[in-house]
Design an enzyme around this catalytic site. Structure first.
Site, PDB file in Angstrom:
ATOM      1  CG  ASN A  51       5.527  -2.140   9.132  1.00 59.58           C
ATOM      2  OD1 ASN A  51       4.944  -1.176   9.625  1.00 59.58           O
ATOM      3  ND2 ASN A  51       6.800  -2.090   8.796  1.00 59.58           N
ATOM      4  CG  HIS A  94      10.013  -0.092   5.076  1.00 62.16           C
ATOM      5  ND1 HIS A  94      10.491   0.505   6.235  1.00 62.16           N
ATOM      6  CD2 HIS A  94      11.021  -0.064   4.186  1.00 62.16           C
ATOM      7  CE1 HIS A  94      11.742   0.868   6.045  1.00 62.16           C
ATOM      8  NE2 HIS A  94      12.089   0.524   4.814  1.00 62.16           N
ATOM      9  CB  SER A  99       7.278  -2.914   0.651  1.00 59.90           C
ATOM     10  OG  SER A  99       8.260  -2.646  -0.329  1.00 59.90           O
ATOM     11  CG  ASP A 151      11.686  -2.266   8.063  1.00 63.10           C
ATOM     12  OD1 ASP A 151      10.542  -2.211   8.532  1.00 63.10           O
ATOM     13  OD2 ASP A 151      12.527  -1.363   8.238  1.00 63.10           O
TER      14      ASP A 151
END
Length: 222
Positions: free
Chosen positions: A113, A115, A142, A151
């Site tokens: 992912n 973020h 990030s 997260d």
């Protein structure tokens, strides 16, 4: 002549415009990314990211979360849909869903992912405004492995961007997004090449465990 290494199959999940998806598509087209984007799946219909994928000849699917009675039911269907493409990696590119622990466990160590903050700072939403209000000297983005903690998975790479006195949330977001389009393809490339792994809850690059901030770069153009 030996057979060429087969590109890693990747499924990308989106909810919106798909600018990070476009960065990945561009990397594939240029030959820099050793992956095949097997499918793009959106939980929202009629978003720009689906158009980007279609324009690139990538199969697209819509699984509208509103059509499912529970978060768990949606995640089960999404998992089955993803697995039909046998991906080596699942990439969340602006996928605005909180995922169930069963889903994150199924893809543990093979789902990334991105973020827009320097994790662990500013998990969740409205990160740019929060960074400004907190008086941060630097903000950024990030790429991290996905775990059950929102997260909260181990960070693979960060790009740091100075917060300028002239910044508002919109200006800062634009500068951060430029770095997103650099470091996300890089992290995906590392993973596809076998350089980036998740080991015992930590990110590992080239056989070395990374610090909490991951591999960190300072944005040269910010």
């Amino acid at each position: 002549m030996s057979d060429a290494v087969k590109p890693m199959r990747v499924v990308v999940l989106i909810s919106g415009s798909g600018s990070n998806l476009q960065a990945l598509i561009d990397g594939v087209v240029s030959g820099d990314l050793p992956i095949e984007i097997a499918a793009v799946i959106s939980n929202r219909p009629d978003v720009m990211g689906l158009t980007r994928a279609s324009n690139a000849g990538i199969p697209t699917l819509v699984l509208d979360h509103k059509n499912y009675p529970t978060r768990e039911a949606f995640d089960v269907e999404l998992m089955q849909t993803i697995d039909a493409y046998t991906p080596g990696l699942v990439v969340l590119a602006g996928f605005m869903r909180i995922l169930t622990p069963a889903f994150t466990e199924h893809y543990l160590g093979r789902m990334l992912n991105i973020h827009p903050s320097l994790l662990p700072k500013f998990q969740g939403l409205h990160t740019h405004q929060r960074a400004i209000e907190a008086g941060e000297s630097h903000h950024g983005v990030s790429v991290h492995f996905v775990t059950a903690e929102l997260d909260g998975g181990p960070v693979a790479i960060q790009a740091r961007v100075p917060v300028l006195t002239s910044d508002d949330a919109t200006l800062l977001a634009k500068r951060v997004q430029r770095q997103e389009h650099i470091i996300y393809p890089l992290a995906v490339k590392w993973f596809a090449e076998g350089k980036l792994k998740m080991t015992q809850g930590k990110a590992e690059l080239d056989g070395e465990l990374l610090a909490e901030c991951g591999y960190q770069i300072d944005a040269p153009d910010a």
